[in-house]
Design a protein around this motif. Structure first.
Motif, PDB file in Angstrom:
ATOM      1  N   ILE A 275      17.813   8.302  -9.070  1.00 15.12           N
ATOM      2  CA  ILE A 275      18.029   8.039 -10.489  1.00 15.12           C
ATOM      3  C   ILE A 275      18.012   6.542 -10.761  1.00 15.12           C
ATOM      4  CG2 ILE A 275      20.551   8.003 -10.291  1.00 15.12           C
ATOM      5  CD1 ILE A 275      18.460   9.403 -13.237  1.00 15.12           C
ATOM      6  N   THR A 276      18.369   5.738  -9.762  1.00 14.85           N
ATOM      7  CA  THR A 276      18.386   4.283  -9.937  1.00 14.85           C
ATOM      8  C   THR A 276      16.981   3.673  -9.853  1.00 14.85           C
ATOM      9  OG1 THR A 276      18.909   4.137  -7.576  1.00 14.85           O
ATOM     10  CG2 THR A 276      20.746   3.965  -9.133  1.00 14.85           C
ATOM     11  N   ASP A 277      15.944   4.510  -9.667  1.00 17.36           N
ATOM     12  CA  ASP A 277      14.576   3.988  -9.730  1.00 17.36           C
ATOM     13  C   ASP A 277      14.192   3.592 -11.152  1.00 17.36           C
ATOM     14  OD1 ASP A 277      14.265   4.385  -7.032  1.00 17.36           O
ATOM     15  OD2 ASP A 277      13.208   6.304  -7.234  1.00 17.36           O
ATOM     16  N   VAL A 278      14.944   4.069 -12.137  1.00 18.82           N
ATOM     17  CA  VAL A 278      14.713   3.673 -13.516  1.00 18.82           C
ATOM     18  C   VAL A 278      15.677   2.553 -13.884  1.00 18.82           C
ATOM     19  CG1 VAL A 278      16.347   5.255 -14.657  1.00 18.82           C
ATOM     20  CG2 VAL A 278      14.223   4.616 -15.817  1.00 18.82           C
ATOM     21  N   GLN A 279      15.269   1.707 -14.809  1.00 15.45           N
ATOM     22  CA  GLN A 279      16.111   0.589 -15.227  1.00 15.45           C
ATOM     23  C   GLN A 279      17.447   1.097 -15.782  1.00 15.45           C
ATOM     24  OE1 GLN A 279      15.475  -2.617 -14.872  1.00 15.45           O
ATOM     25  NE2 GLN A 279      13.313  -2.545 -14.270  1.00 15.45           N
ATOM     26  N   LEU A 280      18.494   0.304 -15.634  1.00 14.53           N
ATOM     27  CA  LEU A 280      19.832   0.674 -16.090  1.00 14.53           C
ATOM     28  C   LEU A 280      19.842   1.047 -17.565  1.00 14.53           C
ATOM     29  CD1 LEU A 280      22.913   0.909 -15.718  1.00 14.53           C
ATOM     30  CD2 LEU A 280      23.059  -1.568 -16.145  1.00 14.53           C
ATOM     31  N   SER A 281      19.089   0.322 -18.380  1.00 14.61           N
ATOM     32  CA  SER A 281      19.078   0.579 -19.823  1.00 14.61           C
ATOM     33  C   SER A 281      18.557   1.969 -20.161  1.00 14.61           C
ATOM     34  CB  SER A 281      18.226  -0.479 -20.538  1.00 14.61           C
ATOM     35  OG  SER A 281      16.889  -0.451 -20.048  1.00 14.61           O
ATOM     36  N   GLU A 282      17.811   2.594 -19.233  1.00  9.51           N
ATOM     37  CA  GLU A 282      17.217   3.909 -19.476  1.00  9.51           C
ATOM     38  C   GLU A 282      18.121   5.051 -19.008  1.00  9.51           C
ATOM     39  OE1 GLU A 282      14.482   4.489 -21.076  1.00  9.51           O
ATOM     40  OE2 GLU A 282      13.714   2.448 -21.278  1.00  9.51           O
ATOM     41  N   ARG A 283      19.284   4.755 -18.398  1.00  3.03           N
ATOM     42  CA  ARG A 283      20.113   5.827 -17.837  1.00  3.03           C
ATOM     43  C   ARG A 283      21.577   5.749 -18.266  1.00  3.03           C
ATOM     44  NH1 ARG A 283      21.788   2.749 -12.917  1.00  3.03           N
ATOM     45  NH2 ARG A 283      20.018   1.419 -12.360  1.00  3.03           N
ATOM     46  N   THR A 284      21.815   5.192 -19.446  1.00  3.84           N
ATOM     47  CA  THR A 284      23.201   5.006 -19.868  1.00  3.84           C
ATOM     48  C   THR A 284      23.706   6.084 -20.814  1.00  3.84           C
ATOM     49  OG1 THR A 284      22.457   3.571 -21.657  1.00  3.84           O
ATOM     50  CG2 THR A 284      23.096   2.504 -19.597  1.00  3.84           C
ATOM     51  N   GLY A 285      22.808   6.809 -21.487  1.00  8.02           N
ATOM     52  CA  GLY A 285      23.247   7.740 -22.517  1.00  8.02           C
ATOM     53  C   GLY A 285      23.405   9.170 -22.007  1.00  8.02           C
ATOM     54  N   PRO A 286      23.731  10.102 -22.921  1.00  7.41           N
ATOM     55  CA  PRO A 286      23.923  11.505 -22.519  1.00  7.41           C
ATOM     56  C   PRO A 286      22.613  12.218 -22.201  1.00  7.41           C
ATOM     57  CG  PRO A 286      24.197  11.260 -24.889  1.00  7.41           C
ATOM     58  CD  PRO A 286      24.061   9.874 -24.342  1.00  7.41           C
ATOM     59  N   ASN A 287      21.502  11.704 -22.724  1.00 14.63           N
ATOM     60  CA  ASN A 287      20.187  12.272 -22.436  1.00 14.63           C
ATOM     61  C   ASN A 287      19.321  11.180 -21.841  1.00 14.63           C
ATOM     62  OD1 ASN A 287      20.399  15.050 -23.690  1.00 14.63           O
ATOM     63  ND2 ASN A 287      20.912  13.775 -25.468  1.00 14.63           N
ATOM     64  N   VAL A 288      18.864  11.411 -20.616  1.00 18.07           N
ATOM     65  CA  VAL A 288      18.132  10.385 -19.873  1.00 18.07           C
ATOM     66  C   VAL A 288      16.692  10.841 -19.669  1.00 18.07           C
ATOM     67  CG1 VAL A 288      17.994   9.116 -17.700  1.00 18.07           C
ATOM     68  CG2 VAL A 288      20.232   9.625 -18.718  1.00 18.07           C
ATOM     69  N   ASN A 289      15.762  10.108 -20.289  1.00 14.72           N
ATOM     70  CA  ASN A 289      14.331  10.334 -20.080  1.00 14.72           C
ATOM     71  C   ASN A 289      13.945   9.544 -18.832  1.00 14.72           C
ATOM     72  OD1 ASN A 289      11.613  10.807 -20.272  1.00 14.72           O
ATOM     73  ND2 ASN A 289      11.307   9.687 -22.182  1.00 14.72           N
ATOM     74  N   TRP A 290      14.097  10.186 -17.691  1.00 17.54           N
ATOM     75  CA  TRP A 290      14.111   9.483 -16.406  1.00 17.54           C
ATOM     76  C   TRP A 290      12.728   8.988 -15.991  1.00 17.54           C
ATOM     77  CZ3 TRP A 290      14.536  12.641 -11.301  1.00 17.54           C
ATOM     78  CH2 TRP A 290      14.618  11.781 -10.198  1.00 17.54           C
ATOM     79  N   THR A 291      11.780   9.873 -15.757  1.00 17.45           N
ATOM     80  CA  THR A 291      10.500   9.451 -15.173  1.00 17.45           C
ATOM     81  C   THR A 291       9.383   9.323 -16.200  1.00 17.45           C
ATOM     82  OG1 THR A 291       9.897  11.730 -14.671  1.00 17.45           O
ATOM     83  CG2 THR A 291      11.066  10.494 -12.962  1.00 17.45           C
ATOM     84  N   HIS A 292       9.321  10.210 -17.172  1.00 19.96           N
ATOM     85  CA  HIS A 292       8.306  10.203 -18.231  1.00 19.96           C
ATOM     86  C   HIS A 292       6.891  10.138 -17.642  1.00 19.96           C
ATOM     87  CE1 HIS A 292       7.464   9.625 -22.609  1.00 19.96           C
ATOM     88  NE2 HIS A 292       6.306   9.202 -22.118  1.00 19.96           N
ATOM     89  N   GLY A 293       6.520  11.191 -16.941  1.00 20.43           N
ATOM     90  CA  GLY A 293       5.146  11.265 -16.447  1.00 20.43           C
ATOM     91  C   GLY A 293       4.165  11.349 -17.600  1.00 20.43           C
ATOM     92  N   ASN A 294       3.056  10.582 -17.515  1.00 18.14           N
ATOM     93  CA  ASN A 294       2.115  10.581 -18.634  1.00 18.14           C
ATOM     94  C   ASN A 294       0.647  10.663 -18.229  1.00 18.14           C
ATOM     95  OD1 ASN A 294       1.508   7.972 -17.787  1.00 18.14           O
ATOM     96  ND2 ASN A 294       2.615   6.972 -19.452  1.00 18.14           N
TER      97      ASN A 294
END
Length: 463
Positions: A275-294
Motif C-alpha cells: 500500500i505504501t507504493d502509492v504516495q502518502l497523499s493518495e492513501r489518507t482518506g476512507p476511500n483509497v484509489n490505490w493503483t488506478h490501472g489505465n
C-alpha cells in the motif's frame, strides 16, 4: 469516397473444358432490397437472396455521381446475405447494385435506390488540418457517441448510447468496436459492449468474481477471449501508514476471460504490491484509489505490460505464472533512467510496447508544464530505461488525466491530449502532419483504424 478492402476475395471462375470437370453455374441474384440502419443514418443494409454464390458485395454511388464505391464482401449463408453499406453522406440519394461472386463467375443485380436521413442534431462536428495524414479513419468517444471521423473531420460512423458512451471507444483485432458505457444505476456492474460494424450489440464482456470492469482498456483476441482490468476493493487498516482504519482500498486486478466466460487468469495487486507504493497523499482518506490501472498491452515476449497511473509505474507480468518480472517508475522502481530526470514520467497513460525493448507512453505530468509523448529503450538485463524520443504539442498542451498514444506505420504517432481537447498525428521527427482543429473536447483515447468494414484488422504497427 474511401471504403475498406474486401474481406472475402471473389473465387476463381471455372472455365469450360476444364479437365477437372464442367464449368460451375454462374451466380444468380433472386432478390435484393435495401433498408436503413437503425443505429446510424450514414449506413444501410442490403439483403440479397442468391444461388451458386459464395460471397456478395454491394456497389454504390451518389445518384448524380459517376464511378462506384464498393463494400466489403460477405459470405453467403443458406443462399442469403446481409451486406453493410457504410460511410454514406447524410440526406443523400444513392443507387446500389448487388454483386454476387461464385465459382461460375460474377453476376450483378439491378439498381436499388436509397436515401439517407439527416444527422442527429447533437452529433458533434469536427474540422481538421494537415496535408499528410496516415490513411484511414480516427475513432473516439464523444459525449453519448462512439464515433469515427475521416481525415477531413467528417463523421462517417456513429453509435449513440442512451446513458452516454463512456470515455473509451475502440476497435479490436476481432473486427468489432468496444465501449463501456455507464448504466443508469452507478452501483451496477457496467460491462463492456461489443458492437458489430452496424452498431448492433453482439456481446457483453465483464469481469469474473463480481468485480467491476474498468473503462480504461481492453484487449480482445481473435479467439474471442479477452483481457481486461477490474476494480478489486478490500477493507484495510491503514492507520499505521498515514491512513485510517477501515479504509476501502481499490486496486486494479487483471483478468483473462475465455470466449465461453471461463476465468483463465486472475492477477491481484494485493498479492504483489505494498500500500505504501502509492504516495502518502493518495492513501489518507476512507476511500483509497490505490493503483488506478489505465492501460494493458502485450510485450513482444507475450508478457503483459500494465500502466498503473497512481503508482507512476509500468509493470511487466508473466501471464503463465502471474509473477512480476519488473517494475518501471514509481516508488518501487527497479530501473536506472538515462537521458531524463527521475521520476521520468508521472500520471502516465496509454503505455504500449513497440519493437522488443521499446516502450511508448503519454507522460501526463512528469513535466508539470506540458504533457509529452515519450519512447524508452528498455534493457531488462541491465535494468536501464533510456529516453530516446520526447516531444509535446505546439503550442504546448497539459492534461492531468486521460490521453493516449498510438504508434502508426513509418514511425508516426497519433496522440490525444485528453482534457486539453487536442488530437494530433506526428511524423517520425515529431512534426504535426494532421490534427483536429479547435477544441475536440475530452478525448480519452483516439485510435486510427484503416477501414469501417474491418475496424480492428489494422495495418498500423500497434493497437
Amino acid at each position: 469516397m474511401r471504403t475498406g478492402p474486401l474481406l472475402i476475395l471473389p473465387f476463381a471462375v471455372a472455365c469450360a473444358g476444364d479437365p477437372a470437370g464442367p464449368a460451375a453455374d454462374p451466380p444468380i441474384i433472386d432478390a435484393a432490397s435495401v433498408a436503413p440502419n437503425e443505429h446510424n443514418v450514414l449506413s444501410a443494409v442490403v439483403f440479397a437472396r442468391v444461388r451458386s454464390a459464395d460471397s456478395v458485395a454491394v456497389r454504390y454511388r451518389l445518384d448524380a455521381a459517376s464511378g462506384d464505391s464498393s463494400t466489403a464482401a460477405v459470405r453467403v449463408t443458406r443462399d442469403s446475405a446481409s451486406i453493410p453499406v457504410l460511410g454514406l453522406m447524410p440526406a443523400s440519394r444513392y443507387v446500389l447494385r448487388v454483386v454476387a461472386y461464385g465459382a461460375g463467375g460474377t453476376s450483378t443485380g439491378g439498381f436499388l435506390s436509397f436515401t439517407t436521413d439527416t444527422l442527429p442534431t447533437d452529433l458533434p462536428r469536427y474540422t481538421t488540418s494537415g496535408s499528410d495524414p496516415s490513411p484511414g479513419y480516427v475513432a473516439f468517444a464523444a459525449g453519448p457517441y462512439g464515433l469515427v471521423i475521416d481525415n477531413t473531420g467528417r463523421v462517417v460512423w456513429y453509435r449513440r448510447m442512451p446513458n452516454g458512451a463512456g470515455l473509451n471507444f475502440i476497435a479490436q483485432s476481432s473486427g468489432h468496436f468496444f465501449l463501456r458505457p455507464p448504466t443508469s444505476n452507478p452501483f451496477d456492474i457496467e460491462p463492456w459492449l461489443e458492437l458489430d460494424v452496424l452498431g448492433r450489440i453482439t456481446r457483453t464482456l465483464t469481469c469474473a468474481r463480481g468485480l467491476q470492469p474498468r473503462l480504461h482498456d481492453l484487449i480482445v483476441e481473435r479467439n474471442d477471449s479477452y483481457w481486461l482490468m477490474c476494480d478489486e476493493t478490500r477493507t484495510m487498516d491503514l492507520s499505521e501508514v498515514g491512513g485510517v482504519a477501515g479504509a476501502r482500498v481499490t486496486g486494479t486486478a487483471i483478468q483473462h476471460i475465455g470466449a465461453d466466460g471461463e476465468l483463465l487468469f486472475h492477477w491481484s495487486p494485493f498479492d504483489h504490491f505494498a500500500i505504501t507504493d502509492v504516495q502518502l497523499s493518495e492513501r489518507t482518506g476512507p476511500n483509497v484509489n490505490w493503483t488506478h490501472g489505465n492501460a494493458i498491452d502485450f510485450d513482444r515476449d507475450g508478457s503483459l505490460l500494465v500502466s498503473f497511473r497512481n503508482l507512476g509505474e509500468i509493470t511487466k507480468i508473466d501471464v503463465a505464472t502471474g509473477a512480476v518480472r519488473w517494475r518501471l517508475g514509481g516508488r518501487a522502481n527497479q530501473f536506472a533512467f538515462e537521458n531524463t530526470a527521475t521520476p521520468a514520467f508521472v500520471g502516465q497513460h496509454s503505455a504500449r510496447a513497440l519493437a522488443t525493448g521499446t516502450l511508448v507512453l503519454l507522460d501526463n505530468i512528469g513535466n508539470p508544464i506540458e504533457s509529452r509523448v515519450e519512447r524508452y529503450a528498455i534493457d531488462e538485463r541491465a535494468r536501464t530505461a533510456r529516453l530516446v524520443h520526447s516531444y509535446g504539442a505546439a503550442p504546448s498542451a497539459l492534461t492531468l488525466i486521460g490521453g493516449s498514444v498510438q504508434a502508426l506505420d513509418n514511425e508516426r504517432t497519433l496522440v490525444s491530449f485528453g482534457t486539453a481537447g487536442r488530437v494530433e498525428e506526428y511524423d517520425a521527427a515529431g512534426r504535426v502532419v494532421w490534427r483536429i482543429t479547435g477544441n475536440a473536447g475530452y478525448v480519452f483515447r483516439a485510435q486510427r483504424i484503416p477501414s469501417l468494414y474491418a475496424p480492428g484488422l489494422t495495418t498500423v504497427a500497434n493497437r
